[in-house]
Each structure stands twice: as C-alpha cells, then as structure tokens.
Write an enzyme that holds these catalytic residues in place. Sequence first.
Site, PDB file in Angstrom:
ATOM      1  N   HIS A 122     -45.595  18.929   9.065  1.00 59.55           N
ATOM      2  CA  HIS A 122     -45.651  17.529   8.633  1.00 59.55           C
ATOM      3  C   HIS A 122     -45.993  16.620   9.805  1.00 59.55           C
ATOM      4  CE1 HIS A 122     -45.222  14.022   6.168  1.00 59.55           C
ATOM      5  NE2 HIS A 122     -45.107  14.822   5.140  1.00 59.55           N
ATOM      6  N   GLU A 155     -38.610  25.562   6.634  1.00 55.95           N
ATOM      7  CA  GLU A 155     -39.690  24.850   7.316  1.00 55.95           C
ATOM      8  C   GLU A 155     -39.088  23.574   7.895  1.00 55.95           C
ATOM      9  OE1 GLU A 155     -43.290  23.992   5.088  1.00 55.95           O
ATOM     10  OE2 GLU A 155     -43.811  22.377   6.468  1.00 55.95           O
ATOM     11  N   ARG A 201     -50.779  13.969  -8.792  1.00 58.06           N
ATOM     12  CA  ARG A 201     -51.638  12.930  -8.197  1.00 58.06           C
ATOM     13  C   ARG A 201     -52.798  13.525  -7.390  1.00 58.06           C
ATOM     14  NH1 ARG A 201     -47.831  10.433  -3.461  1.00 58.06           N
ATOM     15  NH2 ARG A 201     -46.431  10.095  -5.206  1.00 58.06           N
ATOM     16  N   HIS A 202     -52.667  14.780  -6.931  1.00 56.83           N
ATOM     17  CA  HIS A 202     -53.810  15.387  -6.238  1.00 56.83           C
ATOM     18  C   HIS A 202     -54.151  16.769  -6.809  1.00 56.83           C
ATOM     19  CE1 HIS A 202     -50.449  16.790  -3.824  1.00 56.83           C
ATOM     20  NE2 HIS A 202     -50.395  15.719  -3.049  1.00 56.83           N
ATOM     21  N   GLU A 231     -46.071  24.494  -2.689  1.00 60.52           N
ATOM     22  CA  GLU A 231     -44.992  23.522  -2.508  1.00 60.52           C
ATOM     23  C   GLU A 231     -44.678  22.907  -3.852  1.00 60.52           C
ATOM     24  OE1 GLU A 231     -45.521  20.193   0.185  1.00 60.52           O
ATOM     25  OE2 GLU A 231     -46.601  21.504   1.538  1.00 60.52           O
ATOM     26  N   ASP A 233     -54.259  19.660  -0.034  1.00 62.17           N
ATOM     27  CA  ASP A 233     -54.001  18.595  -1.029  1.00 62.17           C
ATOM     28  C   ASP A 233     -54.884  17.377  -0.799  1.00 62.17           C
ATOM     29  OD1 ASP A 233     -51.911  20.196  -1.769  1.00 62.17           O
ATOM     30  OD2 ASP A 233     -50.374  18.950  -0.847  1.00 62.17           O
ATOM     31  N   HIS A 234     -55.117  17.078   0.481  1.00 58.97           N
ATOM     32  CA  HIS A 234     -55.812  15.833   0.833  1.00 58.97           C
ATOM     33  C   HIS A 234     -57.268  15.843   0.345  1.00 58.97           C
ATOM     34  CE1 HIS A 234     -52.180  15.266   3.142  1.00 58.97           C
ATOM     35  NE2 HIS A 234     -52.363  16.497   3.557  1.00 58.97           N
ATOM     36  N   THR A 252     -46.286  10.386   0.937  1.00 63.20           N
ATOM     37  CA  THR A 252     -46.234  11.813   1.219  1.00 63.20           C
ATOM     38  C   THR A 252     -44.763  12.209   1.286  1.00 63.20           C
ATOM     39  OG1 THR A 252     -46.907  13.559   2.779  1.00 63.20           O
ATOM     40  CG2 THR A 252     -46.353  11.420   3.728  1.00 63.20           C
ATOM     41  N   THR A 253     -44.482  13.513   1.426  1.00 62.00           N
ATOM     42  CA  THR A 253     -43.092  13.952   1.478  1.00 62.00           C
ATOM     43  C   THR A 253     -42.389  13.242   2.627  1.00 62.00           C
ATOM     44  OG1 THR A 253     -43.967  16.100   0.813  1.00 62.00           O
ATOM     45  CG2 THR A 253     -41.651  16.027   1.427  1.00 62.00           C
ATOM     46  N   ARG A 301     -61.568   9.343  -7.632  1.00 61.85           N
ATOM     47  CA  ARG A 301     -62.659   9.061  -8.569  1.00 61.85           C
ATOM     48  C   ARG A 301     -62.503   9.797  -9.897  1.00 61.85           C
ATOM     49  NH1 ARG A 301     -67.855   7.157  -7.069  1.00 61.85           N
ATOM     50  NH2 ARG A 301     -67.459   5.419  -5.666  1.00 61.85           N
ATOM     51  N   GLY A 348     -52.043  19.650   7.208  1.00 62.51           N
ATOM     52  CA  GLY A 348     -53.055  19.222   6.249  1.00 62.51           C
ATOM     53  C   GLY A 348     -53.842  18.009   6.685  1.00 62.51           C
ATOM     54  N   HIS A 349     -53.155  16.867   6.761  1.00 70.58           N
ATOM     55  CA  HIS A 349     -53.863  15.590   6.894  1.00 70.58           C
ATOM     56  C   HIS A 349     -54.809  15.550   8.087  1.00 70.58           C
ATOM     57  CE1 HIS A 349     -54.389  11.313   6.118  1.00 70.58           C
ATOM     58  NE2 HIS A 349     -54.406  11.180   7.434  1.00 70.58           N
ATOM     59  N   ARG A 360     -47.622  18.257  -7.381  1.00 75.98           N
ATOM     60  CA  ARG A 360     -46.593  17.226  -7.568  1.00 75.98           C
ATOM     61  C   ARG A 360     -46.369  17.009  -9.049  1.00 75.98           C
ATOM     62  NH1 ARG A 360     -45.817  14.069  -2.517  1.00 75.98           N
ATOM     63  NH2 ARG A 360     -44.383  12.884  -3.797  1.00 75.98           N
ATOM     64  N   ASN A 375     -53.077  22.954   4.601  1.00 77.40           N
ATOM     65  CA  ASN A 375     -52.751  22.258   3.351  1.00 77.40           C
ATOM     66  C   ASN A 375     -53.991  21.482   2.877  1.00 77.40           C
ATOM     67  OD1 ASN A 375     -51.989  20.096   1.629  1.00 77.40           O
ATOM     68  ND2 ASN A 375     -49.859  20.456   2.167  1.00 77.40           N
ATOM     69  N   HIS A 434     -49.601  21.588  -2.800  1.00 80.72           N
ATOM     70  CA  HIS A 434     -48.418  20.992  -3.407  1.00 80.72           C
ATOM     71  C   HIS A 434     -48.812  20.502  -4.794  1.00 80.72           C
ATOM     72  CE1 HIS A 434     -45.037  17.702  -2.864  1.00 80.72           C
ATOM     73  NE2 HIS A 434     -44.884  18.413  -3.960  1.00 80.72           N
TER      74      HIS A 434
HETATM   75  N1  PXP Z   1     -45.176  20.688   5.040  1.00 79.73           N
HETATM   76  C1  PXP Z   1     -44.762  20.053   3.921  1.00 79.73           C
HETATM   77  C2  PXP Z   1     -43.499  20.539   3.281  1.00 79.73           C
HETATM   78  C3  PXP Z   1     -45.481  18.989   3.363  1.00 79.73           C
HETATM   79  O1  PXP Z   1     -45.037  18.392   2.251  1.00 79.73           O
HETATM   80  C4  PXP Z   1     -46.682  18.602   3.982  1.00 79.73           C
HETATM   81  C5  PXP Z   1     -47.483  17.481   3.384  1.00 79.73           C
HETATM   82  O2  PXP Z   1     -48.040  17.861   2.186  1.00 79.73           O
HETATM   83  C6  PXP Z   1     -47.088  19.289   5.132  1.00 79.73           C
HETATM   84  C7  PXP Z   1     -46.312  20.300   5.649  1.00 79.73           C
HETATM   85  C8  PXP Z   1     -48.360  18.934   5.826  1.00 79.73           C
HETATM   86  O3  PXP Z   1     -48.227  17.656   6.353  1.00 79.73           O
HETATM   87  P1  PXP Z   1     -49.509  16.905   6.919  1.00 79.73           P
HETATM   88  O4  PXP Z   1     -50.419  16.681   5.786  1.00 79.73           O
HETATM   89  O5  PXP Z   1     -48.931  15.657   7.494  1.00 79.73           O
HETATM   90  O6  PXP Z   1     -50.100  17.821   7.957  1.00 79.73           O
END
Ligand code: PXP
Length: 248
Positions: free
Chosen positions: A198, A151, A49-50, A70, A9-10, A100-101, A18, A220-221, A45, A7, A43
């Site tokens: 997640h 999921e 936001r990202h 997503e 998004d981050h 976050t979700t 910025r 992701g994170h 949103r 993922n 994702h």
């Molecule tokens: N799965 C879903 C449905 C999510 O919303 C996210 C966060 O965007 C992730 C997985 C990934 O989570 P993380 O960024 O904590 O790894």
Amino acid sequence: MTKLCVNIDHVATIREARKTIEPDPILAAAEACLGGADGITLHIREDRRHMQDADLFRLRESVQVPLNLELAATPEMLALALSSKPEMVMFVPEGRNEVTTEGGLDVQKESALLTSMLQELRQANLKTSAFIDACLKQIDAAKSCGFDVCEIHTGPFAEAVIRHDLSLEHPEVQMERDKVLASVQHALHIGLQCNAGHGLTHHNVSAIASIQGIGELHIGHSIVSRSVFVGMQNSVREMKHNIKDAQA
Ligand code: PXP
C-alpha cells in the site's frame, strides 16, 4: 528475492471512468507478467467500482502466475472466492466512501466472523491473508484466527515520505519503517508468512524491500502510473530492479 505482485485495479478504474472496454486489465496483467510480475492482485469491491466479476474469471483463465483476490469479509465475496479459486484470498476492510483501502482489518474485533470464513476457505485449500496495520496485537490475532499470511499496511510509511518531501531518512519516515520492520519480524517469529503493501512507489520501495523476510510486495498505483509513460512491462521491470537493488 521478495516477490512482486502487481495490483491491476487501477487499470479498471480508468476503464470504468468511461464504462467502456479499454484499457483492459486482463491485457495489463499479461504485460505485467512479461515485465516479470510474480503474481497478479485484484480487488473486487462490493460496489464494483473498478474490477468486475467477469474480469476475475477472465484473469483466472489467462494468468499463469498466482492470482491474489482482495475482498471484504462478506458472504457474497466468500462465495466469489470459493467459485474462482484464486491462489490467495486476501481480506481487507472496505468503506463505501474511501478512495482506496484506508486501514488494516480489525482482526481482533472480527475474529468470530473471520475464523468461520477461514474454515470454509481452508476446506477448499485456499491460502488466506489478512491486511493489517503494523500492530503486533493484530498480527497475533491473525495467527489465532488461522490466517496463513499477514500483509502489513505500508500506507503510513508512504504518507510520511510524502509529508517529508520524499525523504527516506526523515525520523518520522524511519519510525514508520521501523514499525513495519518490527511487524515483519514478529509475524515471521510466530510462523506467519509476511507480505507488505500500500502506497509503495518506485521511489520509496527500497526502504521496505530492504527489510528481510518479506515474502511479497503488493504494488499497484505507482506501477500503473508510471506505465502511462514507459509502458507496463518497463514499469514492472523497474520496480523489480528497485526491489533487487535494495536487497543486494
Ligand atoms: N495491498 C492492499 C491490501 C491494497 O488494498 C492495495 C490497494 O488496492 C495495495 C496493496 C496496493 O496499494 P497501491 O495501489 O497503493 O500500491
């Protein structure tokens, strides 16, 4: 081996801090693929936001691995999915004030809306996934609505690991892991593909990756965080190794 979908998004979160052009999530996706990512997840949103719509279409053009989108179950997002045609459309709940979700979809409560959206996505030959808590009733509801995939939300497991000083053996951690295990087994039993994600990190992923039958992990994170120090390719490579080791 369980697949790893990264993922990104981050990366866009940093860019949007910025409101500028770097770091570019499309380049991050390319680096993640060079590190062995089996899929790229983003994702969009409702508040943008990202990730931005333009990112989605640029990724659609450039990414060779499956693209997972997503989104919230709204007409606007459904239209975006139908026009961009990702390999998988993943419905998630969205709260305006969440960082976050925060939890899984209430598929039981939203079944009428979701069922009608799934019909349109199926007609367009798009695979669909529901992000749900480790709850057997929600898994049954996802199957009844017509989702192809569920999921399982691993956030409660990940939070328990943090609460207990990163122990993977603490009884509360084991209890949360067992809920994910029971959910995966139930989903497979009733004929759903089962993914998980997640809050998974390079440290805690082994406990979830060792559960048999999970198709994909969506992470992701932790991958983006570690990429600050070792680069995106290495961060993805390390995560793949951790998953592989857990399954050896
Ligand atoms: N799965 C879903 C449905 C999510 O919303 C996210 C966060 O965007 C992730 C997985 C990934 O989570 P993380 O960024 O904590 O790894």
